[in-house]
Each structure stands twice: as C-alpha cells, then as structure tokens.
Design a protein around this motif. Structure first.
Motif, PDB file in Angstrom:
ATOM      1  N   SER A  17       0.812  -1.233   0.000  1.00  0.00           N
ATOM      2  CA  SER A  17       0.000   0.000   0.000  1.00  0.00           C
ATOM      3  C   SER A  17       0.837   1.271   0.000  1.00  0.00           C
ATOM      4  O   SER A  17       0.296   2.360  -0.141  1.00  0.00           O
ATOM      5  CB  SER A  17      -0.915   0.028   1.227  1.00  0.00           C
ATOM      6  OG  SER A  17      -0.149   0.226   2.397  1.00  0.00           O
ATOM      7  N   THR A  73     -12.377  10.395   6.822  1.00  0.00           N
ATOM      8  CA  THR A  73     -12.790  11.382   5.836  1.00  0.00           C
ATOM      9  C   THR A  73     -14.094  12.003   6.303  1.00  0.00           C
ATOM     10  O   THR A  73     -14.770  11.452   7.175  1.00  0.00           O
ATOM     11  CB  THR A  73     -12.963  10.734   4.438  1.00  0.00           C
ATOM     12  OG1 THR A  73     -13.213  11.766   3.481  1.00  0.00           O
ATOM     13  CG2 THR A  73     -14.094   9.714   4.375  1.00  0.00           C
ATOM     14  N   ALA A 109      -7.816   8.066  -3.863  1.00  0.00           N
ATOM     15  CA  ALA A 109      -7.934   7.751  -2.434  1.00  0.00           C
ATOM     16  C   ALA A 109      -9.191   8.394  -1.854  1.00  0.00           C
ATOM     17  O   ALA A 109      -9.145   9.225  -0.951  1.00  0.00           O
ATOM     18  CB  ALA A 109      -6.687   8.182  -1.679  1.00  0.00           C
ATOM     19  N   ASP A 141      -9.913   4.027  -4.903  1.00  0.00           N
ATOM     20  CA  ASP A 141      -9.285   3.725  -3.615  1.00  0.00           C
ATOM     21  C   ASP A 141      -8.683   2.330  -3.689  1.00  0.00           C
ATOM     22  O   ASP A 141      -9.108   1.501  -4.499  1.00  0.00           O
ATOM     23  CB  ASP A 141     -10.313   3.794  -2.468  1.00  0.00           C
ATOM     24  CG  ASP A 141      -9.651   3.994  -1.116  1.00  0.00           C
ATOM     25  OD1 ASP A 141      -9.615   5.140  -0.626  1.00  0.00           O
ATOM     26  OD2 ASP A 141      -9.141   2.996  -0.553  1.00  0.00           O
ATOM     27  N   LEU A 197      -2.514   3.317  -5.837  1.00  0.00           N
ATOM     28  CA  LEU A 197      -1.696   4.416  -6.377  1.00  0.00           C
ATOM     29  C   LEU A 197      -0.250   4.006  -6.645  1.00  0.00           C
ATOM     30  O   LEU A 197       0.455   4.706  -7.366  1.00  0.00           O
ATOM     31  CB  LEU A 197      -1.719   5.612  -5.409  1.00  0.00           C
ATOM     32  CG  LEU A 197      -3.043   6.374  -5.325  1.00  0.00           C
ATOM     33  CD1 LEU A 197      -3.023   7.356  -4.162  1.00  0.00           C
ATOM     34  CD2 LEU A 197      -3.334   7.112  -6.636  1.00  0.00           C
ATOM     35  N   ASN A 214      -4.728  13.633   1.782  1.00  0.00           N
ATOM     36  CA  ASN A 214      -4.617  12.862   3.016  1.00  0.00           C
ATOM     37  C   ASN A 214      -4.329  11.382   2.790  1.00  0.00           C
ATOM     38  O   ASN A 214      -4.821  10.529   3.517  1.00  0.00           O
ATOM     39  CB  ASN A 214      -5.884  13.071   3.865  1.00  0.00           C
ATOM     40  CG  ASN A 214      -6.121  14.550   4.122  1.00  0.00           C
ATOM     41  OD1 ASN A 214      -5.261  15.222   4.670  1.00  0.00           O
ATOM     42  ND2 ASN A 214      -7.246  15.078   3.669  1.00  0.00           N
TER      43      ASN A 214
HETATM   44  C1  LIG Z   1      -7.429   9.269   5.081  1.00  0.00           C
HETATM   45  S1  LIG Z   1      -8.299   8.640   3.682  1.00  0.00           S
HETATM   46  C2  LIG Z   1      -8.481  10.108   2.719  1.00  0.00           C
HETATM   47  C3  LIG Z   1      -9.852  10.259   2.106  1.00  0.00           C
HETATM   48  C4  LIG Z   1     -10.105  11.573   1.398  1.00  0.00           C
HETATM   49  N1  LIG Z   1      -9.191  11.781   0.306  1.00  0.00           N
HETATM   50  C5  LIG Z   1     -10.013  12.722   2.358  1.00  0.00           C
HETATM   51  O1  LIG Z   1      -9.071  13.513   2.306  1.00  0.00           O
HETATM   52  O2  LIG Z   1     -10.913  12.868   3.201  1.00  0.00           O
HETATM   53  C6  LIG Z   1      -6.987   7.760   2.856  1.00  0.00           C
HETATM   54  C7  LIG Z   1      -7.473   6.725   1.864  1.00  0.00           C
HETATM   55  O3  LIG Z   1      -6.351   6.315   1.094  1.00  0.00           O
HETATM   56  C8  LIG Z   1      -6.520   4.955   0.758  1.00  0.00           C
HETATM   57  N2  LIG Z   1      -5.209   4.417   0.378  1.00  0.00           N
HETATM   58  C9  LIG Z   1      -4.176   4.076   1.184  1.00  0.00           C
HETATM   59  N3  LIG Z   1      -3.159   3.606   0.465  1.00  0.00           N
HETATM   60  C10 LIG Z   1      -3.539   3.655  -0.838  1.00  0.00           C
HETATM   61  C11 LIG Z   1      -2.923   3.297  -2.069  1.00  0.00           C
HETATM   62  N4  LIG Z   1      -1.677   2.786  -2.108  1.00  0.00           N
HETATM   63  N5  LIG Z   1      -3.618   3.471  -3.213  1.00  0.00           N
HETATM   64  C12 LIG Z   1      -4.872   3.982  -3.179  1.00  0.00           C
HETATM   65  N6  LIG Z   1      -5.515   4.336  -2.058  1.00  0.00           N
HETATM   66  C13 LIG Z   1      -4.852   4.171  -0.895  1.00  0.00           C
HETATM   67  C14 LIG Z   1      -7.122   4.333   2.004  1.00  0.00           C
HETATM   68  O4  LIG Z   1      -7.797   3.122   1.697  1.00  0.00           O
HETATM   69  C15 LIG Z   1      -8.048   5.452   2.476  1.00  0.00           C
HETATM   70  O5  LIG Z   1      -9.366   5.246   2.057  1.00  0.00           O
END
Ligand SMILES: C[S@@+](CC[C@H](N)C(=O)[O-])C[C@H]1O[C@@H](n2cnc3c(N)ncnc32)[C@H](O)[C@@H]1O
Length: 285
Positions: A17, A73, A109, A141, A197, A214
C-alpha cells in the motif's frame, strides 16, 4: 509480537500500500491487527504473521493491508479545497474548456465517498451556471470495502453531521431508517474504481482536476515522487491538483508547483508541462 514479526509487517505494508511505518508504531499495528487475528481464529499477531509468511493467504493479506490504512474522511473536509474548486478552478475551466464543455475530476484515495460526493454536490449547486456541461468524477481507492460503502452512498447520522450543511443533507439525502442515503442522481455522477496508487493508473485517461488528499502523508519521499510523476503525465497541461493540508510537492518534485496564495492547490510546472501564466482567481461562476 517479535521484532521480526514487526519487520515482516512493515515490509509487507510498504510493498502493498505504500504505508511507511516508522520503527515505533508497534502499538498501532497491535491495536489494528490483534482484533483481525482473533476474528480469523488466530491466537495473535505471531500466528497471523506465520500464516502470511507461508503464503497462499491472499484474502487475509488484503484484510491486513486494509486494516492498516486510515480511512478517515468527512464531507467538505477542510472546506478550502472546495472553495478553490468553486471559486478558482471551475471559473478557469469554464473559460478554457468552453469548446468541449467536459471536465474530468479524479478523487484519488476517495475512501467512503464523502470527498467525491462533496464535489458532486458542489457541482449540483452550480447547476444553472454549468448547464450544458458534462462532469465526470472518478473515485478510486485501494480498498474494495470503502468503495462498496461509497457506491451505496449510505451514511450514519454521525457521518452526515460531519461537514455537511443541513440544507445539503435535506436536499440530496433520503432517510433510510437511522441512516441517510445520497440520492441516485448524485451517486450516478461518481464512477468508482479500485486502484492502488503504487500501480500504473495511465488507463484512467486525462484529468482536468486531481484531488489527492490525506493519503500521500503515509508514504515515503520516493513513493510520493513516483506518484507525482505519474500524475503529471495524466493531468492536462493546465490542470490543477489539490493536496491535503499536511501534504506538498515542495522538495519532492518540480512536476507541479504551488499556486500562489491558495493553500493546497498545485498546477503543472510550465517548465515541464507546457507554458502558462500563474493562476489568478477570476469571477465566481
Ligand atoms: C485518510 S483517507 C483520505 C480520504 C479523502 N481523500 C479525504 O481527504 O478525506 C486515505 C485513503 O487512502 C486509501 N489508500 C491508502 N493507500 C492507498 C494506495 N496505495 N492506493 C490507493 N488508495 C490508498 C485508504 O484506503 C483510504 O481510504
């Protein structure tokens, strides 16, 4: 949990991740993975690690990775990015895209959907000015579980009380028992896709706006650099990118540069992306 168990989990999470756990986060791993191990009928983290080391436990590996990601979030999180979208980005795009009248926005994300649905509501609130325009919102995501919740668009009372103005709740949500569901028109404005990502995302096509908020905060510099470089390739030369309040491109890449006086907003660096003047906010559309 032994030192070796912890090192194995750190490496696994980094590879799967991008999560960059420092050496002192054992308490975090324990608080998230002990319940998961117990649920899987295992005695604790050492047995969980043994199972992962043996291999062939893919669903369990995915569960471990998802349990360690932070999904926090809420609607219109930090407010300013959405003000930028409404007051700066949309007016500029309405000028520059007047010919094709199509705008593509990526919420990378996107977690449980509050970010892409906040964008969708903002666009609906501007429906009169945006008549005849087509907006595509792509929400991606790593976690299939959060994407399922996002697709359903169903939120608890607590979740709709976080950041969502009451008039938007009344206008765009229907009460389903004790929960609230966002209406089908807004759900239809958001396309959901599972995407890591760390992996190639060129197949998503070109975007005018990228919200990547984030998530990079959990990654190391090299991982952030790789993601920024690949984002630079799929953003339009005059596109804009929004990062979280604790995130920046500064010191990592020159593919993007901060837009002066607008916290969290970045544009493609003209030296690398095609010449253009610094952004200036124009009249609200
Ligand atoms: C803290 S949330 C942010 C949500 C939204 N962007 C916000 O700012 O409110 C982070 C999200 O990143 C996702 N995430 C973590 N690692 C990731 C990766 N390598 N690729 C895609 N998504 C990822 C997690 O599953 C999570 O849902």
């Amino acid at each position: 949990m032994t030192v070796l168990d912890y090192e194995f989990l750190r490496k696994l999470l980094k590879e799967r991740s991008g999560l960059d756990l420092s050496a002192d986060k054992q308490y975090l791993v324990e608080s998230r993975l002990v319940p998961l191990a117990r649920k899987a009928g295992l005695s604790g983290i050492p047995e969980l690690v043994q199972k992962l080391v043996k291999g062939g436990a893919e669903p369990l590996t995915t569960e471990v990775v998802e349990a360690m990601t932070t999904n926090e979030t809420f609607f219109f999180r930090d407010k300013i990015p959405f003000d930028h979208l409404r007051d700066t980005i949309l007016p500029l795009l309405m000028q520059s895209r007047a010919g094709r009248k199509t705008v593509r926005i990526w919420s990378a994300a996107s977690s449980t959907g509050q970010e892409p649905y906040s964008i969708a509501m903002l666009l609906k609130e501007k429906a009169a000015a945006l008549a005849g325009w087509r907006f595509e919102i792509v929400a991606t995501d790593l976690s299939q579980e959060v994407l399922e919740k996002s697709k359903a668009g169903i939120y608890s009372q607590f979740e709709v009380q976080r950041g969502l103005p009451i008039q938007l709740l009344v206008k765009y949500f229907a009460q389903v028992g004790e929960l609230w569901q966002i209406n089908s028109e807004l759900r239809g404005m958001v396309q959901h896709k599972q995407l890591n990502l760390l992996q190639d995302f060129s197949h998503l096509g070109k975007f005018d706006v990228i919200f990547c908020r984030n998530v990079l905060i959990y990654f190391d510099q090299d991982t952030k650099l790789g993601i920024f470089e690949r984002m630079a390739k799929i953003i339009e030369p005059d596109g804009m990118m929004m990062l979280g309040a604790a995130e920046s491109v500064v010191g990592i890449t020159d593919a993007f540069r901060p837009v002066p006086d607008t916290r969290g907003l970045y544009q493609v660096n003209p030296v690398r992306g095609g010449a253009r003047a610094p952004l200036k906010a124009v009249a609200v559309c």
